[in-house]
Design an enzyme around this catalytic site. Structure first.
Site, PDB file in Angstrom:
ATOM      1  N   ASP A   1     -21.879  -7.589 -51.960  1.00 42.95           N
ATOM      2  CA  ASP A   1     -21.643  -9.072 -51.684  1.00 42.95           C
ATOM      3  C   ASP A   1     -20.072  -9.063 -50.926  1.00 42.95           C
ATOM      4  O   ASP A   1     -19.384  -8.312 -51.256  1.00 42.95           O
ATOM      5  CB  ASP A   1     -21.575 -10.044 -52.854  1.00 42.95           C
ATOM      6  CG  ASP A   1     -21.842 -11.354 -52.508  1.00 42.95           C
ATOM      7  OD1 ASP A   1     -21.693 -11.872 -51.156  1.00 42.95           O
ATOM      8  OD2 ASP A   1     -21.981 -12.301 -53.347  1.00 42.95           O
TER       9      ASP A   1
ATOM     10  N   SER B   1     -20.296 -13.478 -43.417  1.00 42.61           N
ATOM     11  CA  SER B   1     -20.301 -13.028 -42.297  1.00 42.61           C
ATOM     12  C   SER B   1     -20.197 -11.486 -42.335  1.00 42.61           C
ATOM     13  O   SER B   1     -20.619 -10.772 -41.441  1.00 42.61           O
ATOM     14  CB  SER B   1     -19.347 -13.423 -41.354  1.00 42.61           C
ATOM     15  OG  SER B   1     -17.803 -13.380 -41.891  1.00 42.61           O
TER      16      SER B   1
ATOM     17  N   GLU C   1     -24.795 -16.394 -55.970  1.00 47.26           N
ATOM     18  CA  GLU C   1     -24.105 -15.092 -55.919  1.00 47.26           C
ATOM     19  C   GLU C   1     -24.049 -14.622 -57.396  1.00 47.26           C
ATOM     20  O   GLU C   1     -23.893 -13.517 -57.665  1.00 47.26           O
ATOM     21  CB  GLU C   1     -22.743 -15.303 -55.136  1.00 47.26           C
ATOM     22  CG  GLU C   1     -23.093 -15.211 -53.721  1.00 47.26           C
ATOM     23  CD  GLU C   1     -21.826 -15.633 -52.932  1.00 47.26           C
ATOM     24  OE1 GLU C   1     -21.891 -15.280 -51.649  1.00 47.26           O
ATOM     25  OE2 GLU C   1     -21.056 -16.068 -53.234  1.00 47.26           O
TER      26      GLU C   1
ATOM     27  N   GLY D   1     -18.662 -19.960 -48.490  1.00 49.33           N
ATOM     28  CA  GLY D   1     -20.128 -20.076 -47.809  1.00 49.33           C
ATOM     29  C   GLY D   1     -21.077 -20.903 -48.505  1.00 49.33           C
ATOM     30  O   GLY D   1     -22.394 -20.833 -48.016  1.00 49.33           O
TER      31      GLY D   1
HETATM   32  C1  5RP Z   1     -20.147 -17.256 -49.744  1.00 51.48           C
HETATM   33  C2  5RP Z   1     -19.118 -16.154 -50.239  1.00 51.48           C
HETATM   34  C3  5RP Z   1     -18.771 -15.241 -49.191  1.00 51.48           C
HETATM   35  O1  5RP Z   1     -19.159 -13.822 -49.726  1.00 51.48           O
HETATM   36  C4  5RP Z   1     -17.456 -15.226 -48.770  1.00 51.48           C
HETATM   37  O2  5RP Z   1     -17.298 -16.538 -48.318  1.00 51.48           O
HETATM   38  C5  5RP Z   1     -17.069 -14.186 -47.685  1.00 51.48           C
HETATM   39  O3  5RP Z   1     -17.589 -14.585 -46.377  1.00 51.48           O
HETATM   40  P1  5RP Z   1     -16.918 -13.854 -45.153  1.00 51.48           P
HETATM   41  O4  5RP Z   1     -17.574 -12.647 -45.269  1.00 51.48           O
HETATM   42  O5  5RP Z   1     -17.628 -14.612 -43.955  1.00 51.48           O
HETATM   43  O6  5RP Z   1     -15.416 -13.905 -44.833  1.00 51.48           O
HETATM   44  O7  5RP Z   1     -18.824 -16.134 -51.251  1.00 51.48           O
HETATM   45  O8  5RP Z   1     -20.524 -17.905 -50.804  1.00 51.48           O
END
Ligand code: 5RP
Length: 227
Positions: free
Chosen positions: A84, A30, A106, A100
């Site tokens: 990221d 997000s 990643e 996510g």
């Molecule tokens: C997805 C990830 C995301 O970068 C992590 O979950 C952070 O997400 P958000 O910005 O929605 O808090 O590692 O696999």
């Protein structure tokens, strides 16, 4: 300021780090959604000439829709900069990622990138990593692996979707989340996990990040230079 606003200001600021001509690794989540939006605006308004490499199918779709040319990681020579998100970042700049479900791509994108920037809201900064740790596993034999995680004291749970079915990653694997009180030594734990047969990758990222962008409570953004 709310967590959402912190994500917006940090994500949009991250887009300023992208320079003309770059191959850019584009993260997932997000916070990164705001980065993608701001990057799309720069591509449209400044004729920024870049190529993107996605860390998930969702990111690839969203970025392409905004006019960012997207390439496969195997179609480019090297990624210049990857931006990221993260679920937690500790004081020694280790991170947990994979909330996510995108941790495998990643990590592949991050390790093929000259530089890495993580973008987070202030709640993600912790002294020591202490949140659930996602592990991507091959479906075949995963019940056996789950039992081994239990025997090792890792308190595993399956990542399930809203219908109670196992979540499938973009590589069609399963995710098991490990629930450890505190991760004292992320490198050691990562080494142990990666040696377990059936583990594809884990969500511990160590010695990866060059800069961290943090959205803070007072409408500002902290940029931390790590290496
Ligand atoms: C997805 C990830 C995301 O970068 C992590 O979950 C952070 O997400 P958000 O910005 O929605 O808090 O590692 O696999």
């Amino acid at each position: 300021m709310s967590q959402d606003l912190q994500k917006i200001i940090a994500g949009r600021r991250a887009a300023e780090f992208v320079k003309n001509g770059m191959v850019v690794g584009i993260g997932s989540g997000s916070t990164i959604a705001h980065f993608i939006e701001a990057l799309g605006e720069r591509v449209a308004n400044e004729q920024l000439n870049i190529v993107g490499v996605a860390t998930s199918e969702k990111t690839r779709r969203n970025a392409a829709q905004l006019g960012i040319p997207m390439y496969n990681v195997d179609d480019i020579d090297k990624i210049d900069l990857t931006i990221d998100g993260a679920d937690q970042i500790s004081d020694d700049f280790s991170a947990i990622k994979g909330g996510g479900a995108a941790l495998l791509w990643e990590k592949i994108v991050a390790f093929n990138s000259r530089e890495n920037i993580w973008v987070v809201d202030a709640s993600k900064r912790v002294d020591k990593l202490n949140q659930y740790l996602p592990v991507e596993v091959i479906p075949y034999g995963s019940d056996q692996l789950f039992k081994r995680f239990t025997a090792s004291g890792f308190h595993p749970t399956w990542r399930l979707d809203q219908n109670g079915n196992p979540v499938r990653t973009d590589s069609a694997n399963f995710l098991i989340d490990l629930h450890l009180p505190i991760i004292e030594n992320p490198r050691e734990l990562g080494d142990e996990l990666i040696k377990m047969v059936g583990v594809v990758e884990h969500g511990l990222f160590t010695d990866v990040v060059n800069h961290v962008i943090v959205g803070t409570d007072d409408h500002s953004v902290n940029v931390i230079d790590v290496k």
